[in-house]
Design a protein around this motif. Structure first.
Motif, PDB file in Angstrom:
ATOM      1  N   GLN A  20       0.843  -1.207   0.000  1.00 57.17           N
ATOM      2  CA  GLN A  20       0.000   0.000   0.000  1.00 57.17           C
ATOM      3  C   GLN A  20       0.875   1.252   0.000  1.00 57.17           C
ATOM      4  O   GLN A  20       0.567   2.229  -0.673  1.00 57.17           O
ATOM      5  CB  GLN A  20      -0.904   0.040   1.235  1.00 57.17           C
ATOM      6  CG  GLN A  20      -1.727  -1.202   1.448  1.00 57.17           C
ATOM      7  CD  GLN A  20      -3.055  -1.129   0.721  1.00 57.17           C
ATOM      8  OE1 GLN A  20      -3.170  -0.507  -0.332  1.00 57.17           O
ATOM      9  NE2 GLN A  20      -4.060  -1.755   1.282  1.00 57.17           N
ATOM     10  N   VAL A  21       1.951   1.209   0.783  1.00 55.12           N
ATOM     11  CA  VAL A  21       2.859   2.363   0.808  1.00 55.12           C
ATOM     12  C   VAL A  21       3.452   2.571  -0.586  1.00 55.12           C
ATOM     13  O   VAL A  21       3.512   3.695  -1.099  1.00 55.12           O
ATOM     14  CB  VAL A  21       3.982   2.174   1.859  1.00 55.12           C
ATOM     15  CG1 VAL A  21       5.035   3.270   1.742  1.00 55.12           C
ATOM     16  CG2 VAL A  21       3.387   2.152   3.262  1.00 55.12           C
ATOM     17  N   ASP A  22       3.861   1.474  -1.220  1.00 54.56           N
ATOM     18  CA  ASP A  22       4.424   1.598  -2.574  1.00 54.56           C
ATOM     19  C   ASP A  22       3.416   2.241  -3.508  1.00 54.56           C
ATOM     20  O   ASP A  22       3.760   3.096  -4.320  1.00 54.56           O
ATOM     21  CB  ASP A  22       4.819   0.217  -3.115  1.00 54.56           C
ATOM     22  CG  ASP A  22       6.043  -0.336  -2.402  1.00 54.56           C
ATOM     23  OD1 ASP A  22       6.769   0.461  -1.766  1.00 54.56           O
ATOM     24  OD2 ASP A  22       6.255  -1.565  -2.457  1.00 54.56           O
ATOM     25  N   ARG A  23       2.164   1.834  -3.374  1.00 50.37           N
ATOM     26  CA  ARG A  23       1.134   2.411  -4.236  1.00 50.37           C
ATOM     27  C   ARG A  23       0.908   3.889  -3.917  1.00 50.37           C
ATOM     28  O   ARG A  23       0.745   4.705  -4.810  1.00 50.37           O
ATOM     29  CB  ARG A  23      -0.175   1.627  -4.094  1.00 50.37           C
ATOM     30  CG  ARG A  23      -0.463   0.813  -5.364  1.00 50.37           C
ATOM     31  CD  ARG A  23      -1.697  -0.013  -5.224  1.00 50.37           C
ATOM     32  NE  ARG A  23      -1.357  -1.261  -4.562  1.00 50.37           N
ATOM     33  CZ  ARG A  23      -2.212  -2.034  -3.919  1.00 50.37           C
ATOM     34  NH1 ARG A  23      -3.470  -1.667  -3.810  1.00 50.37           N
ATOM     35  NH2 ARG A  23      -1.827  -3.154  -3.387  1.00 50.37           N
ATOM     36  N   ALA A  24       0.925   4.215  -2.640  1.00 49.59           N
ATOM     37  CA  ALA A  24       0.709   5.617  -2.246  1.00 49.59           C
ATOM     38  C   ALA A  24       1.833   6.508  -2.785  1.00 49.59           C
ATOM     39  O   ALA A  24       1.601   7.661  -3.152  1.00 49.59           O
ATOM     40  CB  ALA A  24       0.614   5.731  -0.735  1.00 49.59           C
ATOM     41  N   LEU A  25       3.041   5.952  -2.823  1.00 47.22           N
ATOM     42  CA  LEU A  25       4.194   6.782  -3.215  1.00 47.22           C
ATOM     43  C   LEU A  25       4.509   6.694  -4.713  1.00 47.22           C
ATOM     44  O   LEU A  25       5.411   7.374  -5.191  1.00 47.22           O
ATOM     45  CB  LEU A  25       5.435   6.360  -2.416  1.00 47.22           C
ATOM     46  CG  LEU A  25       5.347   6.464  -0.889  1.00 47.22           C
ATOM     47  CD1 LEU A  25       6.680   6.081  -0.257  1.00 47.22           C
ATOM     48  CD2 LEU A  25       4.949   7.869  -0.445  1.00 47.22           C
ATOM     49  N   ALA A  26       3.768   5.855  -5.447  1.00 40.15           N
ATOM     50  CA  ALA A  26       4.068   5.639  -6.867  1.00 40.15           C
ATOM     51  C   ALA A  26       4.027   6.950  -7.649  1.00 40.15           C
ATOM     52  O   ALA A  26       3.299   7.880  -7.276  1.00 40.15           O
ATOM     53  CB  ALA A  26       3.070   4.643  -7.456  1.00 40.15           C
ATOM     54  N   ASP A  27       4.800   7.020  -8.686  1.00 37.58           N
ATOM     55  CA  ASP A  27       4.857   8.194  -9.568  1.00 37.58           C
ATOM     56  C   ASP A  27       5.191   9.478  -8.806  1.00 37.58           C
ATOM     57  O   ASP A  27       4.678  10.550  -9.130  1.00 37.58           O
ATOM     58  CB  ASP A  27       3.509   8.404 -10.298  1.00 37.58           C
ATOM     59  CG  ASP A  27       3.080   7.151 -11.033  1.00 37.58           C
ATOM     60  OD1 ASP A  27       3.981   6.498 -11.605  1.00 37.58           O
ATOM     61  OD2 ASP A  27       1.877   6.830 -11.013  1.00 37.58           O
ATOM     62  N   GLN A  28       6.024   9.336  -7.808  1.00 38.87           N
ATOM     63  CA  GLN A  28       6.443  10.539  -7.063  1.00 38.87           C
ATOM     64  C   GLN A  28       5.251  11.332  -6.526  1.00 38.87           C
ATOM     65  O   GLN A  28       5.284  12.557  -6.458  1.00 38.87           O
ATOM     66  CB  GLN A  28       7.274  11.453  -7.984  1.00 38.87           C
ATOM     67  CG  GLN A  28       8.681  10.958  -8.235  1.00 38.87           C
ATOM     68  CD  GLN A  28       9.536  11.021  -6.971  1.00 38.87           C
ATOM     69  OE1 GLN A  28       9.629  12.048  -6.307  1.00 38.87           O
ATOM     70  NE2 GLN A  28      10.114   9.888  -6.609  1.00 38.87           N
ATOM     71  N   ALA A  29       4.187  10.601  -6.140  1.00 35.12           N
ATOM     72  CA  ALA A  29       2.965  11.288  -5.706  1.00 35.12           C
ATOM     73  C   ALA A  29       3.172  12.075  -4.420  1.00 35.12           C
ATOM     74  O   ALA A  29       2.471  13.047  -4.159  1.00 35.12           O
ATOM     75  CB  ALA A  29       1.836  10.270  -5.519  1.00 35.12           C
ATOM     76  N   VAL A  30       4.130  11.624  -3.608  1.00 35.67           N
ATOM     77  CA  VAL A  30       4.418  12.366  -2.375  1.00 35.67           C
ATOM     78  C   VAL A  30       5.910  12.709  -2.388  1.00 35.67           C
ATOM     79  O   VAL A  30       6.726  12.019  -1.784  1.00 35.67           O
ATOM     80  CB  VAL A  30       4.064  11.542  -1.115  1.00 35.67           C
ATOM     81  CG1 VAL A  30       4.006  12.445   0.114  1.00 35.67           C
ATOM     82  CG2 VAL A  30       2.736  10.799  -1.275  1.00 35.67           C
ATOM     83  N   SER A  74       8.616  -5.795  -2.154  1.00 32.81           N
ATOM     84  CA  SER A  74       9.615  -5.188  -3.028  1.00 32.81           C
ATOM     85  C   SER A  74      10.226  -3.997  -2.310  1.00 32.81           C
ATOM     86  O   SER A  74       9.524  -3.230  -1.642  1.00 32.81           O
ATOM     87  CB  SER A  74       8.985  -4.776  -4.358  1.00 32.81           C
ATOM     88  OG  SER A  74       8.361  -3.531  -4.218  1.00 32.81           O
ATOM     89  N   MET A  75      11.543  -3.882  -2.388  1.00 32.21           N
ATOM     90  CA  MET A  75      12.239  -2.788  -1.724  1.00 32.21           C
ATOM     91  C   MET A  75      12.822  -1.876  -2.800  1.00 32.21           C
ATOM     92  O   MET A  75      13.621  -2.307  -3.626  1.00 32.21           O
ATOM     93  CB  MET A  75      13.355  -3.340  -0.834  1.00 32.21           C
ATOM     94  CG  MET A  75      12.869  -4.220   0.313  1.00 32.21           C
ATOM     95  SD  MET A  75      11.993  -3.331   1.635  1.00 32.21           S
ATOM     96  CE  MET A  75      13.365  -2.683   2.603  1.00 32.21           C
ATOM     97  N   THR A  76      12.416  -0.625  -2.797  1.00 31.85           N
ATOM     98  CA  THR A  76      12.939   0.324  -3.777  1.00 31.85           C
ATOM     99  C   THR A  76      14.337   0.754  -3.329  1.00 31.85           C
ATOM    100  O   THR A  76      14.492   1.258  -2.221  1.00 31.85           O
ATOM    101  CB  THR A  76      12.018   1.552  -3.865  1.00 31.85           C
ATOM    102  OG1 THR A  76      10.714   1.097  -4.195  1.00 31.85           O
ATOM    103  CG2 THR A  76      12.502   2.539  -4.915  1.00 31.85           C
ATOM    104  N   PRO A  77      15.363   0.516  -4.180  1.00 33.24           N
ATOM    105  CA  PRO A  77      16.736   0.836  -3.782  1.00 33.24           C
ATOM    106  C   PRO A  77      16.859   2.301  -3.360  1.00 33.24           C
ATOM    107  O   PRO A  77      16.159   3.151  -3.903  1.00 33.24           O
ATOM    108  CB  PRO A  77      17.556   0.566  -5.047  1.00 33.24           C
ATOM    109  CG  PRO A  77      16.689  -0.264  -5.926  1.00 33.24           C
ATOM    110  CD  PRO A  77      15.268   0.029  -5.554  1.00 33.24           C
TER     111      PRO A  77
END
Ligand code: WTA
Length: 654
Positions: free
Chosen positions: A208-218, A235-238
C-alpha cells in the motif's frame, strides 16, 4: 431504533455506586473528593493545571505562563520545555520501574514479546538514531503506517524523542487515503511493515505504501523504514527503502531526548469532518502530555500493579492517548494486541485477559455488542477475575449493552467508565472517576475536573434539564487541539464559530448532541453533523461521496448513516448514475469495492440505492435528513415543502 434507544435512555434510572472496596484504594475516592477537585479547577484553572503539570511531569525548563488564550487559539505552559518520550521512558529508569514491564504485546497468531521500561527505552533510542541517520530532523513529519506491533509504539516514541511530529495512519486505510494524508503532512519518511495480521489474513501494508508513493505522488518522502513482521516477500525500492532490523543492528542506543517547547507539534492525526478532505488535528507537546497523563491516571485509576489493555488501534486517538502515551507517562504496564475477534476465535479477547491477568479493559460498544451476539458462554469459559475496571469509548453505549458488560464481563464487581471525548480533545472530557462517581447505564456522567461543559441551543443559551441540545465546552483545556494543520481558518469555523461567540466568549462546538439530566449527568445522543460512526470508527459522509463520484459511472452521490444494531451505524449511499450506465448488482459490487479501494474496508457501504435525482432544497442543498429517514424506512417527517421534486422520494424509498 435510534428513537427506541433515546426512549430507553430517558427511562434509565438505575444508579450504581462505586464498589466500596474499589473506592477504598482509588486515587479519587469519593464524590466529595471529585467535587472538591472540580471546584478548585473552576475557581482557579491556571493554578489547578500548573500544580498538576509541576507534580506529574518532568520539565527541562519551567514555563513562564500557564495559559495564553487568544480565542480561539490557546497556548499552554508557554516557555516550558519537556519531552514526551522522556516522560514516558527515561524518568521511569530511575523511579524504580526500570525492570517493570512497560509493554506486553500479543500477536494475532499467538506469538508475543514483552519490554521492560529499560528495554523499551533502548529500542526507542535506537529507532530515533535510525531516523536521524535517514535524515529526519526536529520538525520533520514522519508517517507511521503499521499494524498493532510494538514497533508502532516505538516509532511514535522515537519521533517524539527527536521532535519529529508523527502522523499515524490507521493500517485499515487504503493507499489512496494514506497518500492524501502523507501529502498534506508533507512527510519526510514513512515507517511501515511488510505486513500485519488481521482476522487470519495478512494486510499488505508495504504494498500500500508503494502504491501511495508511486509516480512521485508524495515528493516529500525520502525514505521508507520497513519493519519485518510477517516475513513475506515485499519489493524494496533501492535507496528509498530500508529494513528496520538491519539498521537497528548497528544503531546506537544512546539518544538523549530533545528538549521541546511546550507548544512544539507532537503529532498530527487526520480525522473526518464534514468536507471530503480529512482534517489534520494538531496536538502539541506540553498540554497533550499533561492531559493524556492525568486523565489516564484518574479515570483508569492506574496503580503500579495494573495491566491496562485498551483495544484501540494506535491509528486512532484512543490508541495514541490510552495505549501509548497516557499509560507509559504514568509508568504503567500497557498491553497491545494485534488481532481482532474473528470466526476462528471469537473469544480471543478473553484469552488475552486470562493469559496476562489484565486488570483494566477499555473497548468500544460495537465490540461489546458483538460479544453479546456470540453469547455468554464464550467469556464464561475464561477466567476474567483479574479485571477490576472496565471502560467504553467511541459511541454511545446503550443501557442493555452496559448492563451486559457490567454483569457478564465485570462480574458485577468492576465499575464501568463510559468515556466521552474526541480526536480533537486529546483526552477524555466526560467520564466517571470510578472510585468517586456513581454510574448510570448509558451516561458518560460528569465532566473531568477542569472541563466546563454544557448543553446549549444554536445561540449558545443553555437548555433546561433533560432537553436535547448541542454539547459544548466553555473553557480551554490543556489537551485541546491547537489548530488544523495548514488550515487555521477551518479550525476557527469548524469548532468555534458554529455557535457565534458572544462578548469574546467562545464555545467549542463538539458536533455532538446531548442531554443533561437533573443530576447534571450527560447523555450523549450522537453526531449532529455528517460524521458517521461505524463500529466506533469515524468517517465523513463527504469523504465517501467524493470516493463514489470519482467512479466513472457516478454523477452524484449522497451518503448517510443508518442505525445498525451491532456497528451502531452503517453506510447507505444514494447514487445517481451518469448517462449510459444502468443499475445492476454487478455495479453495486463494483462501487462498494471502489469505496474500499479509495478509503478502506471500514467505509464499505452496506447498501447502494439508485435514483434519477437526489432530494434537494431549492437552493440545491442535499436534504440528508430526508435521506436518513428513507434509508431507515421511516416516514419523512418535518417540513419538506422546499423539496424540488417529490417524486424523487418515492424512487429512493427502495
Ligand atoms: C463519539 C474517539 C458517546 C462522539 C475518542 C464523538 C462517543 C466522536 C463517546 C469522536 C461516548 C466518543 N459516548 N459518543 N463515550 N466517545 N463518542 O474523534 O460522537 O474518533 O464526537 O474520538 O465519537 O470520535 P473520535
Amino acid at each position: 431504533m435510534l428513537q427506541a434507544t433515546i426512549e430507553s435512555i430517558l427511562q434509565e434510572e438505575r444508579l450504581f455506586q462505586p464498589p466500596a472496596d474499589f473506592s477504598q484504594t482509588a486515587r479519587i475516592n469519593s464524590l466529595e473528593a471529585y467535587q472538591r477537585l472540580y471546584q478548585q479547577a473552576i475557581a482557579d484553572p491556571e493554578t489547578f493545571w500548573a500544580n498538576l503539570a509541576a507534580q506529574e511531569l518532568h520539565w527541562f525548563q519551567k514555563w513562564e505562563k500557564v495559559l495564553d488564550w487568544q480565542p480561539p487559539f490557546a497556548q499552554w505552559f508557554v516557555g516550558g520545555q519537556l519531552n514526551m518520550s522522556y516522560n514516558c521512558l527515561d524518568r521511569h529508569l530511575t523511579d524504580g520501574r526500570r525492570d517493570k514491564l512497560a509493554l506486553i504485546w500479543e500477536g494475532e497468531p499467538g506469538d508475543g514479546r514483552t519490554f521492560t521500561y529499560a528495554q523499551l527505552h533502548q529500542e526507542v533510542c535506537q529507532m530515533a538514531n535510525v531516523l536521524k541517520q535517514l535524515g529526519v530532523q526536529k520538525g520533520d513529519r514522519v508517517g507511521i503506517y503499521l499494524p498493532m506491533i510494538p514497533e508502532a509504539a516505538i516509532a511514535m516514541l522515537a519521533c517524539a524523542r527527536i521532535g519529529a511530529p508523527h502522523t499515524v495512519v490507521f493500517g485499515g486505510f487504503s493507499a489512496e487515503a494514506l497518500k492524501s494524508r502523507l501529502q498534506d503532512a508533507q512527510a519526510k519518511l514513512v515507517i511501515t511493515a511488510d505486513g500485519g495480521w488481521r482476522k487470519d489474513a495478512i494486510v499488505p501494508l508495504k504494498d500500500q505504501v508503494d502504491r501511495a508513493l508511486a509516480d512521485q505522488a508524495v515528493p516529500s518522502v525520502q525514505h521508507v523504514l520497513v519493519v519485518q513482521r510477517t516475513g513475506q516477500e515485499v519489493s524494496m525500492t533501492p535507496d528509498r527503502d530500508r529494513w528496520w532490523h538491519e539498521l537497528q543492528a548497528t544503531a546506537s542506543s544512546d539518544c538523549p531526548a530533545e528538549p521541546m517547547d511546550s507548544e512544539d507539534l507532537l503529532f498530527i492525526l487526520y480525522t473526518s469532518g464534514t468536507t471530503g478532505k480529512p482534517k489534520g488535528v494538531v496536538h502539541t507537546t506540553g498540554g497533550y502530555n499533561l492531559f493524556s497523563h492525568i486523565t489516564a491516571q484518574w479515570i483508569f485509576d492506574i496503580k503500579d500493579s495494573d495491566i491496562l489493555w485498551c483495544t484501540a488501534d494506535v491509528g486512532w486517538i484512543t490508541g495514541h492517548s490510552y495505549v501509548v502515551y497516557g499509560p507509559l507517562s504514568n509508568g504503567a504496564t500497557t498491553l497491545m494486541y494485534e488481532g481482532a475477534p474473528r470466526a476462528s476465535n471469537p473469544g480471543c479477547f478473553w484469552d488475552v485477559i486470562e493469559k496476562y491477568r489484565v486488570t483494566i479493559f477499555y473497548t468500544a460498544p460495537t465490540a461489546i455488542r458483538s460479544f453479546i451476539k456470540t453469547g455468554e458462554a464464550v467469556p464464561a469459559a475464561r477466567d476474567l477475575s483479574s479485571l477490576r475496571l472496565l471502560g467504553s469509548v467511541g459511541e454511545p453505549i446503550n443501557p442493555s449493552a452496559w448492563m451486559w458488560y457490567y454483569q457478564v464481563i465485570g462480574g458485577e464487581r468492576c465499575p464501568i467508565v463510559d468515556t466521552w471525548w474526541q480526536t480533537e480533545t486529546g483526552g477524555i472530557l466526560i467520564s466517571p472517576l470510578p472510585g468517586a462517581i456513581p454510574t448510570k447505564p448509558g451516561s458518560a456522567t460528569l465532566p473531568f475536573p477542569g472541563i466546563v461543559a454544557d448543553v446549549v441551543d444554536m445561540e449558545g443559551n443553555p437548555v433546561g434539564a433533560n432537553q436535547g441540545g448541542y454539547l459544548v465546552i466553555k473553557q480551554p483545556w490543556p489537551g485541546m487541539l491547537r489548530t488544523l494543520y495548514n488550515s487555521p481558518d477551518r479550525y476557527r469555523t469548524t469548532y468555534w464559530e458554529p455557535i457565534p461567540p458572544k462578548n469574546g466568549n467562545y464555545l467549542y462546538f463538539t458536533g455532538d448532541s446531548a442531554r443533561k439530566d437533573s443530576d447534571g449527568y450527560y447523555w450523549i445522543m450522537g453526531r449532529v453533523d455528517d460524521v458517521i460512526k461505524i463500529a466506533g470508527h469515524r468517517l465523513g459522509s463527504a469523504e465517501i461521496e467524493s470516493a463514489l463520484v470519482a467512479h466513472e459511472a457516478v454523477a452524484e452521490a449522497a451518503v448517510v448513516g443508518r442505525p445498525e444494531e451491532s456497528k451502531g451505524e452503517e453506510i447507505v449511499a444514494f447514487v445517481i448514475l451518469e448517462d449510459g450506465y444502468v443499475p445492476s448488482d454487478a455495479l453495486v459490487q463494483e462501487l462498494k469495492q471502489h469505496v474500499v479501494a479509495t478509503i478502506g474496508a471500514i467505509a464499505r457501504p452496506s447498501e447502494i440505492r439508485f435514483g434519477d435525482a437526489l432530494p434537494k432544497t431549492r437552493s440545491g442543498k442535499i436534504m440528508r435528513r430526508v435521506l436518513r429517514a428513507l434509508a431507515s424506512g421511516e416516514t419523512v417527517a418535518g417540513d419538506i415543502s422546499t423539496l424540488e421534486d417529490h417524486n424523487v422520494l418515492e424512487q429512493l424509498r427502495a
